[in-house]
Motif scaffolding. Sequence first.
Motif, PDB file in Angstrom:
ATOM      1  N   ASN A 245      43.960  39.033  21.528  1.00  0.00           N
ATOM      2  CA  ASN A 245      43.528  38.003  22.250  1.00  0.00           C
ATOM      3  C   ASN A 245      42.528  37.926  23.364  1.00  0.00           C
ATOM      4  O   ASN A 245      42.641  38.905  23.904  1.00  0.00           O
ATOM      5  CB  ASN A 245      44.710  36.839  22.389  1.00  0.00           C
ATOM      6  N   TYR A 246      41.470  37.209  23.511  1.00  0.00           N
ATOM      7  CA  TYR A 246      40.520  37.555  24.417  1.00  0.00           C
ATOM      8  C   TYR A 246      40.000  36.155  25.209  1.00  0.00           C
ATOM      9  O   TYR A 246      39.876  35.411  24.401  1.00  0.00           O
ATOM     10  CB  TYR A 246      39.297  38.235  23.742  1.00  0.00           C
ATOM     11  N   TRP A 247      39.668  36.438  26.250  1.00  0.00           N
ATOM     12  CA  TRP A 247      38.921  35.374  27.058  1.00  0.00           C
ATOM     13  C   TRP A 247      37.856  36.044  27.943  1.00  0.00           C
ATOM     14  O   TRP A 247      37.897  36.926  28.758  1.00  0.00           O
ATOM     15  CB  TRP A 247      40.006  34.632  28.096  1.00  0.00           C
ATOM     16  N   GLY A 248      36.544  35.466  27.638  1.00  0.00           N
ATOM     17  CA  GLY A 248      35.297  36.146  28.388  1.00  0.00           C
ATOM     18  C   GLY A 248      34.339  35.279  28.583  1.00  0.00           C
ATOM     19  O   GLY A 248      33.946  34.333  28.054  1.00  0.00           O
ATOM     20  N   ILE A 249      33.419  35.351  30.026  1.00  0.00           N
ATOM     21  CA  ILE A 249      32.597  34.652  30.437  1.00  0.00           C
ATOM     22  C   ILE A 249      31.350  35.455  30.528  1.00  0.00           C
ATOM     23  O   ILE A 249      31.262  36.702  31.012  1.00  0.00           O
ATOM     24  CB  ILE A 249      32.877  33.663  31.610  1.00  0.00           C
ATOM     25  N   SER A 250      30.155  34.778  30.721  1.00  0.00           N
ATOM     26  CA  SER A 250      28.792  35.627  30.785  1.00  0.00           C
ATOM     27  C   SER A 250      28.687  37.047  30.018  1.00  0.00           C
ATOM     28  O   SER A 250      28.886  36.691  28.842  1.00  0.00           O
ATOM     29  CB  SER A 250      28.780  35.769  32.341  1.00  0.00           C
ATOM     30  N   TYR A 251      28.498  38.223  30.591  1.00  0.00           N
ATOM     31  CA  TYR A 251      28.474  39.316  29.784  1.00  0.00           C
ATOM     32  C   TYR A 251      29.850  39.310  29.020  1.00  0.00           C
ATOM     33  O   TYR A 251      29.695  39.790  27.804  1.00  0.00           O
ATOM     34  CB  TYR A 251      28.581  40.679  30.840  1.00  0.00           C
ATOM     35  N   GLY A 252      31.057  38.639  29.375  1.00  0.00           N
ATOM     36  CA  GLY A 252      32.054  38.718  28.660  1.00  0.00           C
ATOM     37  C   GLY A 252      32.095  37.993  27.075  1.00  0.00           C
ATOM     38  O   GLY A 252      32.473  38.149  26.502  1.00  0.00           O
ATOM     39  N   SER A 253      30.909  37.032  27.229  1.00  0.00           N
ATOM     40  CA  SER A 253      30.643  36.399  25.878  1.00  0.00           C
ATOM     41  C   SER A 253      29.969  37.619  24.896  1.00  0.00           C
ATOM     42  O   SER A 253      30.200  37.239  23.776  1.00  0.00           O
ATOM     43  CB  SER A 253      29.698  35.316  26.054  1.00  0.00           C
ATOM     44  N   ILE A 254      29.181  38.325  25.666  1.00  0.00           N
ATOM     45  CA  ILE A 254      28.705  39.548  24.659  1.00  0.00           C
ATOM     46  C   ILE A 254      29.814  40.376  23.926  1.00  0.00           C
ATOM     47  O   ILE A 254      29.835  40.683  22.808  1.00  0.00           O
ATOM     48  CB  ILE A 254      27.590  40.347  25.534  1.00  0.00           C
ATOM     49  N   LEU A 255      30.534  40.596  24.933  1.00  0.00           N
ATOM     50  CA  LEU A 255      31.816  41.673  24.586  1.00  0.00           C
ATOM     51  C   LEU A 255      32.471  40.826  23.556  1.00  0.00           C
ATOM     52  O   LEU A 255      33.151  41.419  22.871  1.00  0.00           O
ATOM     53  CB  LEU A 255      32.499  41.980  25.850  1.00  0.00           C
ATOM     54  N   GLY A 256      32.630  39.534  23.783  1.00  0.00           N
ATOM     55  CA  GLY A 256      33.507  38.718  22.794  1.00  0.00           C
ATOM     56  C   GLY A 256      32.880  38.625  21.503  1.00  0.00           C
ATOM     57  O   GLY A 256      33.686  38.693  20.443  1.00  0.00           O
ATOM     58  N   ALA A 257      31.567  38.391  21.563  1.00  0.00           N
ATOM     59  CA  ALA A 257      30.751  38.098  20.292  1.00  0.00           C
ATOM     60  C   ALA A 257      30.799  39.603  19.395  1.00  0.00           C
ATOM     61  O   ALA A 257      30.955  39.699  18.108  1.00  0.00           O
ATOM     62  CB  ALA A 257      29.422  37.749  20.353  1.00  0.00           C
ATOM     63  N   TYR A 258      30.757  40.597  20.307  1.00  0.00           N
ATOM     64  CA  TYR A 258      30.818  42.013  19.566  1.00  0.00           C
ATOM     65  C   TYR A 258      32.082  41.994  18.933  1.00  0.00           C
ATOM     66  O   TYR A 258      32.338  42.670  17.721  1.00  0.00           O
ATOM     67  CB  TYR A 258      30.429  43.213  20.586  1.00  0.00           C
ATOM     68  N   LEU A 259      33.128  41.807  19.794  1.00  0.00           N
ATOM     69  CA  LEU A 259      34.569  42.206  19.263  1.00  0.00           C
ATOM     70  C   LEU A 259      34.793  41.253  18.114  1.00  0.00           C
ATOM     71  O   LEU A 259      35.557  41.798  17.212  1.00  0.00           O
ATOM     72  CB  LEU A 259      35.586  41.538  20.412  1.00  0.00           C
ATOM     73  N   VAL A 260      34.753  40.113  18.062  1.00  0.00           N
ATOM     74  CA  VAL A 260      34.987  39.274  16.701  1.00  0.00           C
ATOM     75  C   VAL A 260      34.288  39.448  15.641  1.00  0.00           C
ATOM     76  O   VAL A 260      34.897  39.466  14.533  1.00  0.00           O
ATOM     77  CB  VAL A 260      34.968  37.601  17.039  1.00  0.00           C
TER      78      VAL A 260
END
Length: 593
Positions: A245-260
Amino acid sequence: MPPTSTVTAAGENRPTKQNSLKKIIIISTVVLIVIFILANFRSHYQQRTSLTSIALNPGEIHWKECVPAVENVECGRIIVPKDYFDAEAGTASVALARYKAKKFPRKGSVFLNPGPGSRLPITTGSALAKVIGEDWDLIGFDPRGIGSTMPPTRCFSSQISNTVLFANTVVEQGITVSSISDLSSPLLYDQLVEQHRQFLAVKEAHAHLCGEMMGNELKYMGTATVVRDIDFMSRVIEGEDEKINYWGISYGSILGAYLVNMLPHRIGYAVIDGIVNPVSWSNEPSHKWPINWISDAEKTYQIFLQDCSKAGPSSCPLCEYKDESWQNLERRFEEFFDAIALNPIPVPFGNRPGVLTSGGARGLLAKSLQRPLKWPKVAKSFSSAMAGNGTELYNAIVRPLPLADLDSPEPHISPRLAVTCLDSPRPTAPDEFPTAKDLTEQGLKALREVSPHFGLSTGVSEPDGGCQYWPVDGPERFTGPWNSTLETKMLIISNTADPITPKSSGLLVNSLMPDSSVIIIQDGPGHCSIFLPSLCTAKLQRGYFAGEIPKNGTVCPVDLATFPDEESDKHIQMLSTEDRELLKALRDLEAMF
């Protein structure tokens, strides 16, 4: 198009003696700085890394009380494989902090990341729990090379060495556009080429330092490796069969897009907010990114000017009277930027003695648009600068000369490049490297076609570029596809007027995963939803982590004014007690980021 001129065989304008002298001075200065830093650093870095590279087994995790202690939060480290494709590479140590669930039954863990994330549970754990849910453990972590994760990104012997390289250069102060009134001016073109020559020289020196000091340690900082870390950490903390389970903003959105998209079968709930375009990030060189990022910057700027005008001079001293035409404010800003392009403002008593440049001031205005609740303070700082006192603006750009604190994390430029230069494609041959002219033409394209005010102003907040000089490649670089199928739909959040991560990027991710994502559109300015709170957005996120998927395309209003007045205060007082408590948590969250 650039002006017609006599060119050499290499295609560059034939330099005058004055330009040649400038170039020699720049190169000589950079060489001296590099020699100074190299002489002082290598032995220190080798000694320091030898002390921290203790042989530990992947999967070992150590929790302890944070220092200073924080109620309901524990800090720790987890040992992970340094290279998931080469067991002989050794291990790395990822810094963690965990805000523990207060309601039971506990649902599991949510990994948090806006960049350096280990501070989030410490500073904002209780506020985030109001948004995500108090039945989750909230785990923040520092990605590879960032914050307290080991090994750190270290390119300099000390913070002062770092400051010396960038001080008073366009990397620190931004690119100055002498005037946006005539973007076809041959003089402007030549000025931009000269600044970009300096930019490239500094970037080349920086990359050489990082490579010389860290060597192959730089290979493991890319986002794909961090995705492997999240998977590894989740298996250790929650168990092999539990979803991530993940919550990310800004660069965290890149990390989230990679993750999923790298590990779709492992994903449970995932929220990304303030969306960076992952297709551009992974498939275009970094000097081309800003033209996408700033596509909503003009919209945000107009809201800033209009809200200032409505507030009047008591709250926004940039205007002369209440409801003054916002175009008047826009004109005064341009007159100010043009004036200090010719005569920078001396700042003898700032963080360090120096000058406020037009590029620095314009870049700071672009950065300030990201946080609407800070706009009243921004207006006062710019008003002071327009009256001749540039100290506040200068101090917001320029770091003070630091003490030689070798144990503190290095300022963000080096760690950021350690990530972006492994994620983006890099030319392999010198004749493919972008030149100063290439950068100038790209910048002018952004000014003409996307944002006439801020087309060349992202460098102050987003110090990318120069990856052609980066000395290493990572063990893995993910470039898509971006259309994976998820068991639970991902939640995407975008603002209608985000000056650095536009709504179009959120819509792009949503369109690439039409059956595996939903998007919330927050109707307001600022970067990410948290910087201008919305009870609607917060409640939909909390409902999402409780299993309620919102309707795709839901639009949420914001609940705070950028320049507060009696009317906005009345709105808050009319809210229920529960909503006021949630709004307070959102304001605390905004203040601590």
